[in-house]
Design a protein around this motif. Structure first.
Motif, short mmCIF file in Angstrom:
data_model
loop_
_atom_site.label_atom_id
_atom_site.label_comp_id
_atom_site.label_asym_id
_atom_site.label_seq_id
_atom_site.Cartn_x
_atom_site.Cartn_y
_atom_site.Cartn_z
N ALA A 241 0.83 -1.21 0.00
CA ALA A 241 0.00 0.00 0.00
C ALA A 241 0.86 1.25 0.00
N SER A 242 1.95 1.25 0.76
CA SER A 242 2.73 2.49 0.80
C SER A 242 3.43 2.73 -0.53
N GLU A 243 3.80 1.63 -1.21
CA GLU A 243 4.39 1.84 -2.53
C GLU A 243 3.32 2.38 -3.50
N ALA A 244 2.11 1.86 -3.37
CA ALA A 244 1.03 2.34 -4.23
C ALA A 244 0.63 3.77 -3.90
N MET A 245 1.07 4.27 -2.74
CA MET A 245 0.78 5.66 -2.38
C MET A 245 2.00 6.54 -2.64
N ALA B 81 -3.49 7.12 -9.00
CA ALA B 81 -3.53 6.49 -7.69
C ALA B 81 -4.66 5.49 -7.66
N ARG B 82 -4.55 4.54 -6.75
CA ARG B 82 -5.54 3.47 -6.73
C ARG B 82 -6.02 3.19 -5.31
N THR B 83 -7.14 2.49 -5.23
CA THR B 83 -7.55 1.90 -3.96
C THR B 83 -7.50 0.39 -4.14
N PHE B 84 -7.60 -0.32 -3.03
CA PHE B 84 -7.48 -1.77 -3.10
C PHE B 84 -8.82 -2.43 -2.83
N ALA B 168 -6.29 7.90 -1.62
CA ALA B 168 -5.89 7.93 -3.02
C ALA B 168 -5.97 9.36 -3.56
N MET B 169 -7.00 10.11 -3.13
CA MET B 169 -7.13 11.49 -3.59
C MET B 169 -5.97 12.34 -3.08
N ALA B 170 -5.50 12.03 -1.87
CA ALA B 170 -4.45 12.85 -1.27
C ALA B 170 -3.11 12.73 -1.98
N THR B 171 -2.93 11.70 -2.81
CA THR B 171 -1.67 11.59 -3.55
C THR B 171 -1.53 12.73 -4.56
N GLY B 172 -2.63 13.43 -4.82
CA GLY B 172 -2.58 14.51 -5.81
C GLY B 172 -2.74 13.99 -7.22
N LYS B 174 -4.45 12.66 -10.74
CA LYS B 174 -5.55 13.13 -11.59
C LYS B 174 -6.50 11.99 -11.90
N LEU B 175 -5.92 10.81 -12.06
CA LEU B 175 -6.69 9.64 -12.44
C LEU B 175 -6.75 8.69 -11.24
N LEU B 176 -7.96 8.35 -10.83
CA LEU B 176 -8.11 7.44 -9.70
C LEU B 176 -8.63 6.11 -10.20
N LEU B 177 -8.01 5.05 -9.73
CA LEU B 177 -8.50 3.71 -10.04
C LEU B 177 -9.14 3.16 -8.77
N LEU B 178 -10.44 3.00 -8.80
CA LEU B 178 -11.13 2.53 -7.60
C LEU B 178 -11.51 1.07 -7.80
N ASP B 179 -10.96 0.23 -6.92
CA ASP B 179 -11.25 -1.20 -7.02
C ASP B 179 -12.40 -1.51 -6.07
#
Lengths: 466, 270
Positions: A241-245, B81-84, B168-172, B174-179
């Motif tokens: 997760a931290s790498e993905a962030m 950025a993504r979510t899991f 994921a939004m906080a990474t800044g 533009k494109l979010l991948l929501l799983d």
């Protein structure tokens, strides 16, 4: 609109003042303790500070970064040997040269801060009065050497995870110690002979060691509470997760490892000064083992906890010698009886505090009866003429420490304080994670008795509005 | 030019062809859903985009730059950025820390400045906290005030999902991948999540690519739907067209077996 509470730390100035005040208080306490004039107490305090530097730096890797590193003694060895070689006095160097068993060459014997200062013309700093300056330079160089080796060791090995990494760090720790004794390195390390006669006025000095401990705590806690420390804690919690962030895993692991080995080197330098000599067998794996015990007992991940654990380990080591002396066998048996009785008492107290029912369990009777029987046996034994003679408890200290570790692992698996850290907000009972009265009023969910009915499974979602 | 261009993506794990010649585009400001039965390769697709896996062949381009061979952290730097699917929050850390860690890659100060707490670092830290509060306020008051300092492990499942999206939004990016953003949520919370995803696009300006099983959510918010089955793209287009596509229905519900098919199947087994 946003109040600044969440952006800057509340009561920051008060906390800084209190920290300064507490530091002064600690200094005054040390002044009083040292003025008592007890050599034993002084060296115990110095040892606490030296091992404290080592455990706090080990905790950066093991606790904050979540990597099990078992090679701390190797980095201490590098710092220790560097410091020892650089500040050894001239007559000791001459003795080494004169000795037939030493394989040191005139060049390596000449490696000293003294000669360096002479060479660049700073002869004013080569007197006995300015030994402290040379020591300071030597110990910083020792720390740097250790961190360079940490970098070399860290870059390839930190790609591994978990147990594999632990084995690799253990291996490197041993490799460092064993290569130091080989023929290739013995011109620098003086092989198995090591260096004796390292000046002890720094390692045994409470002021020097505590000053270094203070710097270590300052740097490592600042690092821990910075954005970099948060990223490291993220790696501990979940690498993927931290790498993905966006956290660069390799960079942060190596950073943590290098900072940790730097302070390990500093601890090593003070350790040789405390011992008065640098020998390979003062950097055995048992050293790292003691640090790991301190970490586990105090609480891995917490600087406060680690220092508490170190204090405990150092106390047992320095003041545990009564445990290893010769006593009558009946005394030992009496001691076992008392421990059994205390266990029974502990069971009773624990069950009372935890309000467990039944309050008295069979184990309580078991320990009580066994304890009473043992005490009676011990008291009657002399008049019955059995169990005469004495017994010397070799290794009792280690056994005591191990039992202590087992007890803490059973009752508090996270160590004495867990991951909690001492801070002033905790002293003043300022809990940011609990609502203030104002927040409670503003919060519909907390202030609305309809919603907050006990047992009523209401939904907080604001979807109902539309 | 499309924001994200996926072209002829192939990936196999040993003998299993997990992704076969998948290509589609994501334009800026779109919400695109990827649907498909279990094992269709939806999460593999996400892992290929975010750099967890490297594709065997094919290319993924984000704003014209290829993502192939980049590390996940570098891809976050570029703005994805993504979510899991099965939550990967930092459970022992507070919500605030969870939202601050993804901002770390934007930090300009180095570690020495951070230790010394230089004014530049302090300012950045304050900015990070402000940004975190801004992103969390997207989800209303439920993650705010005192809850910021509670560890994630005390949160309800739905709140954890929200925190992950906020992270994921906080990474800044533009494109979010929501799983599966609404997995494990009740119908009410699912409706709310639908609204949040819409708001993320409309107010936050995010482009969203999401994997979802709940068809009502997919139907309501998607501009386009991509259907995957056995690693192949079955269909792409408007939700209504896609769900009425016989192939898609077959993939989801199976085909009505005719006598002919049965005979074939029996023959195939021998």
């Amino acid at each position: 609109m946003q109040d600044t509470k969440h952006i800057v730390q509340p009561n920051r100035n008060r906390n800084i003042l209190l920290t300064i005040f507490a530091t002064v208080l600690v200094a005054v306490a040390l002044l009083i303790l040292t003025s008592l004039g007890s050599v034993k107490l002084g060296s115990a305090l110095a040892l606490f500070a030296i091992w404290g530097i080592a455990t706090v730096s080990l905790n950066l890797v093991n606790g904050t970064l979540g990597i099990l590193s078992l090679g701390h003694h190797g980095f201490m060895l590098i710092g220790g040997y560097t410091t020892a070689l650089l500040i050894l006095s001239d007559d000791k160097r001459e003795k080494i040269l004169a000795s037939g068993r030493s394989s040191m060459t005139p060049f390596t014997v000449g490696l000293s801060i003294d000669n360096f200062f002479n060479a660049i013309g700073l002869t004013a700093f080569t007197t006995d009065e300015t030994l402290w300056l040379r020591f300071l330079v030597a110990i910083l160089l020792g720390g740097l050497m250790a961190s360079v080796v940490g970098l070399i060791v860290g870059i390839p090995s930190l790609r591994l995870r978990g147990d594999y990494l632990a084995i690799v760090t253990f291996g490197f720790g041993e490799i460092i110690r064993l290569t130091a004794s080989t023929r290739i390195f013995s011109p620098i390390t003086n092989g198995a002979l090591g260096f004796s006669g390292v000046p002890t006025e720094f390692g045994k000095s409470v002021w020097w060691t505590f000053a270094f401990l203070g710097i270590t705590i300052y740097v490592i806690s600042k690092l821990k509470y910075s954005s970099f420390g948060r990223a490291m804690e993220g790696i501990r919690e979940d690498e993927i997760a931290s790498e993905a962030m966006g956290v660069n895993l390799a960079y942060h692991k190596v950073l943590g490892f290098v900072v940790s080995s730097f302070f390990a080197g500093i601890a090593g330098g003070l350790w040789v000064s405390w011992l008065g000599g640098a020998r390979l067998d003062s950097f055995l794996f048992t050293l790292t083992f003691f640090f790991l015990v301190a970490l586990s007992v105090g609480g891995t991940g917490s600087i406060t906890g680690v220092l508490l654990g170190t204090a405990l380990v150092v106390f047992v080591r320095q003041y545990g010698d009564p445990l290893e002396q010769s006593y009558l066998i009946t005394t030992w048996i009496l001691a076992i009886g008392v421990i059994l009785l205390l266990t029974a008492l502990a069971i009773y107290i624990f069950r009372t505090i935890r309000r467990s029912r039944p309050k008295i369990i069979p184990a309580f009777y078991l320990f009580l009866i066994a304890g009473v029987a043992t005490v009676v046996l011990a008291l009657l034994a002399p008049s019955l003429g059995i169990m005469q003679g004495e017994f010397r408890g070799f290794g009792m200290r280690a056994i005591f420490l191990s039992i202590l570790l087992i007890i803490i692992m059973v009752f508090r698996p996270d160590g004495m304080v867990g991951r909690a850290e001492f801070n002033w907000a905790w002293v003043f009972r300022e809990r940011l994670d609990q609502p203030t009265e104002e927040e409670r009023k503003q919060d519909a969910w907390l202030s609305n008795p309809e919603l907050n009915r006990p047992g009523g499974a209401a939904n907080t979602s604001d979807v109902e509005e539309d | 030019m499309a924001m994200l261009e996926i072209s002829n993506l192939n990936k196999s794990f040993g003998g299993l062809q997990a992704m076969t010649d998948v290509s589609f585009n994501v334009n800026e400001g779109e919400i695109i859903s990827v649907i498909g039965p279990n094992g269709a390769g939806k999460t593999t697709l996400f892992n290929l985009i975010t750099g967890v896996y490297t594709p065997d062949s094919g290319d993924v381009r984000f704003q014209g730059q290829s993502l192939v061979g980049k590390k996940p952290s570098q891809i976050v730097d570029m703005g994805i950025a993504r979510t899991f699917q099965n939550l990967r929050l930092f459970t022992n850390l507070s919500i605030m820390d969870n939202i601050l860690i993804p901002q770390h890659h934007k930090l300009k100060s180095n570690w020495l400045q951070a230790i010394l707490r230089t004014p530049a670092y302090k300012k950045e830290e304050e900015e990070m906290r402000k940004f975190a509060l801004e992103k969390l306020s997207f989800f209303g008051p439920r993650l705010m005030s005192f809850r910021l300092y509670q560890p994630v492990l005390v949160l309800s499942y739905a709140n954890r999902r929200r925190s992950e999206i906020a992270r994921a939004m906080a990474t800044g990016a533009k494109l979010l991948l929501l799983d599966e953003p609404s997995a494990g949520m009740n119908p009410k919370e699912t409706i709310e999540m639908t609204k949040i995803i819409k708001r993320m696009r409309d107010e936050g300006g995010y482009t969203i690519l999401l994997v979802e099983h709940k068809m009502n959510l997919v139907g309501e918010i998607s501009d386009r739907v991509v259907v995957l089955d056995y690693g192949k793209k079955l269909a792409e287009g408007d939700y209504k067209d896609v769900v009425n596509n016989p192939e898609v229905i077959e993939a989801y519900l199976g085909k009505k077996a005719t006598d002919d098919d049965k005979a074939k199947k029996d023959g195939g087994l021998e």
